[in-house]
Write a protein that holds these residues in place. Structure first.
Motif, PDB file in Angstrom:
ATOM      1  N   UNK A 197       0.820  -1.210   0.000  1.00 40.90           N
ATOM      2  CA  UNK A 197       0.000   0.000   0.000  1.00 40.90           C
ATOM      3  C   UNK A 197       0.855   1.261   0.000  1.00 40.90           C
ATOM      4  N   UNK A 198       2.047   1.147   0.552  1.00 41.92           N
ATOM      5  CA  UNK A 198       2.979   2.277   0.501  1.00 41.92           C
ATOM      6  C   UNK A 198       3.303   2.611  -0.962  1.00 41.92           C
ATOM      7  N   UNK A 199       3.540   1.530  -1.716  1.00 45.53           N
ATOM      8  CA  UNK A 199       3.806   1.704  -3.146  1.00 45.53           C
ATOM      9  C   UNK A 199       2.612   2.304  -3.864  1.00 45.53           C
ATOM     10  N   UNK A 200       1.414   1.840  -3.490  1.00 46.28           N
ATOM     11  CA  UNK A 200       0.206   2.362  -4.124  1.00 46.28           C
ATOM     12  C   UNK A 200       0.019   3.837  -3.801  1.00 46.28           C
ATOM     13  N   UNK A 201       0.436   4.208  -2.604  1.00 41.94           N
ATOM     14  CA  UNK A 201       0.323   5.603  -2.191  1.00 41.94           C
ATOM     15  C   UNK A 201       1.148   6.476  -3.141  1.00 41.94           C
ATOM     16  N   UNK A 202       2.340   5.995  -3.431  1.00 41.81           N
ATOM     17  CA  UNK A 202       3.212   6.735  -4.341  1.00 41.81           C
ATOM     18  C   UNK A 202       2.544   6.863  -5.714  1.00 41.81           C
ATOM     19  N   UNK A 203       1.993   5.739  -6.160  1.00 44.49           N
ATOM     20  CA  UNK A 203       1.265   5.682  -7.425  1.00 44.49           C
ATOM     21  C   UNK A 203       0.136   6.723  -7.419  1.00 44.49           C
ATOM     22  N   UNK A 204      -0.544   6.792  -6.284  1.00 46.88           N
ATOM     23  CA  UNK A 204      -1.624   7.754  -6.125  1.00 46.88           C
ATOM     24  C   UNK A 204      -1.101   9.188  -6.264  1.00 46.88           C
ATOM     25  N   UNK A 205       0.048   9.450  -5.641  1.00 49.41           N
ATOM     26  CA  UNK A 205       0.624  10.791  -5.730  1.00 49.41           C
ATOM     27  C   UNK A 205       0.930  11.148  -7.182  1.00 49.41           C
ATOM     28  N   UNK A 206       1.459  10.166  -7.904  1.00 51.10           N
ATOM     29  CA  UNK A 206       1.776  10.421  -9.311  1.00 51.10           C
ATOM     30  C   UNK A 206       0.495  10.783 -10.070  1.00 51.10           C
ATOM     31  N   UNK A 207      -0.535   9.969  -9.857  1.00 46.94           N
ATOM     32  CA  UNK A 207      -1.806  10.251 -10.536  1.00 46.94           C
ATOM     33  C   UNK A 207      -2.334  11.626 -10.151  1.00 46.94           C
TER      34      UNK A 207
END
Ligand SMILES: Nc1ncnc2c1ncn2[C@@H]1O[C@H](COP(=O)(O)OP(=O)(O)OP(=O)(O)O)[C@@H](O)[C@H]1O
Ligand SMILES: [Mg+2]
Lengths: 256, 839
Positions: free
Chosen positions: B252-262
């Protein structure tokens, strides 16, 4: 049938009805008229009598409900948008009461606009004659906002003439001008008819303006009710007064 | 006042729809990102809690910094078993295992792990077909792997593990509760325990973890404490619940980063949206000048005029936020579904939810953006003197001096921030600087509009309609400028990235043709799970002995710790060969083979660390105690080999993998590299993940990842560009309405419908191309600045993506044509008489 020699535009039993049912308004009720070549004709009549409507129908800006319209040899009635557009571009000139010019173009560009839209060459000689007559030589590179109302109308006149159309239609061209500027424009229109052989049809409310014309046609309730040849302003005013009388119901239609 | 506002809103609803659409799209992007990541996060949380559902307590070796954990012993399993309260305890073996498909290629996933395990028979796995493996050459496959690879019971399957290709017989297939093929798209298989230990851990009697279940009446926590007490401090003992949470958190930490990019891209889209709304409100206010002045002359105060405009913006913002949020939920759900069913992840989705963050940010962003964009026009509207406005509705051409000076200052501020950002390597400063600089350029666009538009227009104005279109586009420089600036934002960002990537490609190519004197490069394909593939030292020896090979060397690589600093280290097999192939020059000391206690490093690293020849350095390698090395030589800065320590070959035995990760080959003079390549390739038959490439193929492969990056960015910026296109349509539609009478006049004097459409199209194309040209110029500037800043990072060349830039220009022209379609049709369909009479 075609517009025979000597006739620039012709209306044959033209009817024009706006709307339908209860709300229907008959603007033209069987108008027949021949507009002779090289003549300056004025159309008069009370407000709402159908003057503008008749002009629009003659010029291919509006279609008729019944009857036929001809411009020169072209039967206008039945033409599709493309044909009407080309007719307006090549055979008809327009002068409106106001807002005649494109603000992005100079006076000269406005004048030659119908030609450049049609991809035609400007006849320089004729252009010079027209410019000389309207007296705009030193205003050619101005934008419309830099011109007075009278000058703008004169530019519009020049534009209407420069492509040598079959007919020039003018709807209250002097309506927005003071009497001095109006007189200039009217004199120019008469001169175009008499010296250059240009056919001119003008709608006006002003008896004085009508007195510049060779022929004045009176409309009332969509009918042609009278006409005068080369009248004076007083004669026109007189006729207009009688037109308002209730008993004046298309009793006499001389010369039709 | 409210009534008047709503009335005027409704009367212009069509015009507002387009600008609201810009907000809707931006908000949709924002809420869609939140919904997508929220759904995926909950799905992964569910995934891990079901994966560890049967585990009450888990024991794993303690993770020490920089060290590879020692596997657990069989004794530890026995110890756990003996703890009171333990119902059962099982030693688990797990490690990377990749199956080779029937086409001879290694089967890959798009992110999910590929692993092997020991078949314990008491996990959640249920045998679907066949039986458990019993012999050394037997394997049972996870159902998802069996389906993906098309394996059936009785088939043979080749598998890559720590050891090269080995072939097994498939004895069975297992799945999970409810017939699920995998828990989250992982490809798994299981061997007998001894085989698993040998292949996956490289050690006999070793385990990766121990899972225990509690006897009735013992709580998980009590059991955890009891096991921890028994085993001592060298172990991590956790409850299954904690473990599930930790692992989910990691993803989920990785997904958070992904979210920031989006969200970053959503921000850009909204940024562009601001331009559009600003423009719409300016136009609307201009058109309403008379109406507003009437209100003023009837006694409305300035504040009331401002609030009437802002109120309008709030209403639009509110509606757009609601619609955007709804659309975002849809898009998020759609993307999550695509991710789970087409992304090869086979992830079971938790229900789509609408997280509070999505709702709050949607409304905040939608309303704020709209109101901010409307405030300026509102202020301007309030400043109009009632009498002046009543007299003439047309807005006079305001001088551009103020806006130009402001633009220059803003641009300078943005440039400074950008420079500082590069200097301090601070991402927020860099991005902030870019955005501020873009605003600055946008403010400068009105001044640029006139000359640039007439330049661009000249190319298109060979006919009267074209000339009119061109004149129309420079009629209102502010409006044209804002519309074009919106398009500029997206194009400049793409161009900037493209310049950086092209420069990087060019730098690599130059490097490869200059300093890299190797003919063949042997490397493993990058993998998502674990490390890149490696191969055995013996194979490298065979390569060296191959006909036509003049020299070859390779290295095993790993991270090493020096104090708290993590560094990249390569244990090189042949230092002199490396020296000659990489053209290394000594700065200090002599470039010669390293003794077992020596290391070497590049000049910049030496300066940074303050080390020189003779310095002693203590390093913690993945295995064993910290070791002390002496610096033997320092080489001059080299683009080929930078930022890495060179260790002696023997050090590789303390790395996580002793095998070779990358090797370089030089062929004999006069021998074709391609011929040698043909002879070397068969040596890697058992290592299908290893490729042998000549230099240009290697460069191509290295740089091809840039294309992927560029494509991703293009896709993500597409929305910003779409919004800009809406802006063009909006501007044109409004212009058509404003110029109804002119259009009527043109039609009356004989302009054909097609010519009217051409006129509108030229105007549109001129605006779009103007935006694109601006974007390209700004993008070039941004790109060049970035490349300059990255000079030390190895981007030594500047390359310009000419072909791509021409493409963008063409796309912009096409965009112009497309944007013109609807307004042009509308203009062509106008009734001539109505148009002339239009007020
Ligand atoms: N588009 C239209 N729809 C409905 N009725 C119309 C339309 N145009 C004109 N009319 C009606 O047709 C009649 C004739 O109108 P027209 O404009 O020709 O009069 P006019 O003689 O030019 O008047 P004015 O001197 O006021 O310009 C009027 O009763 C008018 O109301
Ligand atoms: Mg009229």
């Amino acid at each position: 049938m075609s517009a025979s020699d000597g006739v620039a535009a012709r209306a044959v039993d033209v009817w024009k009805t706006y709307g339908s049912g209860d709300a229907a308004v008959t603007a033209l009720a069987g108008v027949s008229v021949d507009l002779e070549k090289s003549r300056f004709t004025a159309i008069m009549g009370p407000s709402g009598s159908g003057k503008s409507t008749l002009m629009h129908c003659l010029a291919g800006l509006d279609d008729v409900t019944r009857g036929e319209v001809w411009v020169g040899d072209t039967k206008v009635t039945g033409l599709k948008d493309r044909g009407l557009t080309d007719l307006r571009r090549d055979k008809v000139g327009f002068i409106f009461q106001q807002f005649n010019l494109l603000p992005t173009l100079t006076a000269e560009e406005n004048i030659t606009l119908p030609l450049s839209i049609g991809g035609k060459k400007v006849d320089r000689e004729w252009f010079d004659v027209v410019i000389e007559t309207v007296g705009l030589r030193d205003r050619l590179s101005h934008r419309p906002t830099q011109l007075s109302g009278g000058q703008q109308q004169r530019v519009a006149c020049a534009r209407a003439l420069v492509s040598r159309p079959e007919v020039v239609f003018a709807d209250e061209p002097t309506g927005n001008l003071d009497s001095q500027s109006g007189a200039e424009v009217l004199a120019f229109l008469r001169k175009s008819a008499h010296e250059f052989g240009q056919t001119i049809v003008m709608v006006t409310h002003d008896p004085n303006a009508a007195s510049y014309a060779d022929r004045v046609i009176f409309l009332k309730d969509g009918h042609i009710v009278r006409e005068l040849l080369s009248p004076t302003a007083d004669e026109v005013l007189d006729t207009m007064k009688h037109l308002d009388a209730p008993d004046f119901e298309h009793s006499a239609v001389p010369g039709a | 006042m409210l009534k008047a506002t709503i009335k005027s809103l409704l009367s212009r609803k069509l015009r507002l729809v387009l600008s609201a659409l810009a907000v809707v799209l931006g908000v949709m992007f924002v809420s869609g990102s939140f919904v997508l990541t929220d759904t995926l996060q909950r799905s992964f949380t569910d995934l891990f809690s079901s994966a560890y559902a049967d585990v009450d307590v888990s024991v794993s070796p303690k993770q020490e910094k920089g060290k590879q954990p020692e596997p657990l012993t069989a004794q530890a399993v026995e110890d756990v078993k003996s703890v009171p309260g333990v119902a059962s305890a099982v030693g688990n073996v797990q490690g990377s295992a990749r199956a080779i498909g029937k086409n001879g290629k290694v089967i890959t996933t798009s992110g999910a792990p590929r692993f092997g395990a020991n078949w314990t028979g008491n996990g959640q796995e249920k045998i679907r077909d066949g039986r458990a493996p019993q012999a050394d050459d037997e394997v049972i496959l996870g159902a998802y792997l069996a389906t993906t690879g098309g394996f059936k019971v009785g088939d043979e399957v080749s598998v890559l593990t720590l050891e090269p290709k080995k072939t097994f017989k498939v004895t069975g297939v297992y799945d999970y509760a409810g017939g699920r093929e995998s828990l989250g798209g992982e490809l798994s298989m299981a061997f007998t325990e001894p085989v698993a230990q040998q292949l996956l851990l490289g050690q006999k009697d070793a385990y990766s973890s121990i899972t225990a279940t509690a006897a009735q009446g013992t709580s998980d926590e009590a059991l955890r404490d009891a096991v921890a007490a028994k085993l001592g401090s060298a172990y991590d003992v956790k409850t299954g619940e904690t473990l599930a949470k930790e692992q989910a958190d990691q993803i989920n930490e990785g997904l958070k980063f992904f979210n920031y990019v989006l969200l970053g891209f959503a921000g850009i889209a909204l940024f562009v949206g601001v331009f559009i709304i600003l423009n719409t409100f300016s136009i609307i206010v201009a058109q309403r000048t008379r109406e507003l002045a009437l209100l003023r002359s009837m006694g409305a105060s300035r504040g009331q005029v401002i609030s009437s405009v802002v109120l309008e913006a709030l209403v639009i913002g509110l509606i757009a936020s609601v619609v955007g949020l709804g659309a975002g939920v849809g898009v998020g759900a759609l993307l999550a579904t695509i991710f789970s069913s087409f992304g090869g992840t086979n992830l079971e989705l938790a229900g789509i939810g609408v997280p509070m963050t999505a709702v709050i940010s949607s409304f905040a962003v939608g309303m704020i953006v709209t109101v901010v964009a409307a405030v300026m026009p509102a202020l301007r509207a309030s400043r109009i003197a009632p009498v002046a406005a009543m007299r003439e509705a047309a807005t006079p051409d305001r001088p551009l001096t103020k806006i130009t000076v402001t633009g220059a200052l803003v641009l300078a501020a943005g440039g400074t921030a950008l420079g500082l950002g590069f200097a301090q390597a601070s991402l927020p400063l860099i991005f902030g600087g870019i955005l501020v600089a873009l605003v600055g350029v946008a403010l400068l666009t009105p001044v640029l509009a006139k000359p640039m538009v007439s330049l661009i227009g000249r190319l298109l104005s060979w006919s009267m309609p074209g000339l009119l279109g061109r004149r129309n586009s420079s009629r209102n420089p502010r409006r044209t400028a804002i519309t074009a600036a919106a398009l500029m934002v997206g194009i400049s960002l793409i161009t900037g990235v493209s310049v950086v990537l092209t420069s990087a490609t060019k730098s690599i190519e130059k490097l490869a043709s200059g300093q890299l004197r190797t003919d063949l490069i042997i490397s493993g394909e990058g993998q998502f799970d674990g490390q890149p593939a490696t191969f055995q030292r013996e194979v490298l020896t065979q390569v060296e002995k191959t006909d036509g090979v003049s020299a070859a060397f390779g290295w095993a690589s790993d991270g090493v710790l020096q104090g708290d600093d993590r560094m990249f280290a390569a244990a090189v097999t042949d230092v002199p060969a490396m020296k000659s192939m990489f053209a290394l020059q000594p700065k200090d000391g002599e470039i010669a083979p390293l003794r077992d206690d020596q290391i070497a490093l590049p000049e910049d690293l030496a300066t940074e660390k303050g080390w020189s020849v003779g310095s002693t350095v203590t390093l913690q390698l993945a295995k064993g105690e910290p070791r002390t090395f002496t610096v033997a030589f320092v080489w001059l800065k080299s683009q080929v080999l930078q930022g890495a320590l060179v260790l002696p070959e023997s050090a590789a035995s303390s790395f996580r993998s002793n095998q070779i990760g990358q090797a370089f080959v030089q062929v004999d003079q006069g021998v074709a590299a391609a011929d040698v390549q043909k002879r070397v390739e068969p040596l890697f038959a058992d290592n299908p993940e290893i490729t042998v490439q000549d230099r240009s193929a290697f460069v191509k492969q290295t740089t091809s990842q840039f294309d992927t990056v560029l494509l991703m960015i293009q896709i993500l910026l597409a929305l910003a560009i779409l919004i800009a296109v809406l802006g063009v349509i909006n501007t044109l539609a409004l212009s058509v309405i404003e110029r109804t009478r002119e259009l009527g006049l043109l039609r009356a004097i004989g302009m054909r419908r097609a010519q009217v459409m051409r006129m509108i199209t030229v105007e549109s194309v001129v605006i779009s191309v103007f935006g694109a040209v601006l974007g390209l110029l700004v993008g070039l500037a941004l790109g060049v600045a970035t490349v300059q800043a990255l000079k030390d990072q190895g981007i030594s060349e500047i390359g310009f993506p000419w072909a791509t830039m021409v493409q963008y220009l063409v796309v912009a022209a096409v965009v112009g044509v497309v944007a013109a379609i609807l307004p042009a049709i509308r203009a062509a369909r106008l009734n001539v008489l109505d148009a002339i009479a239009y007020e």
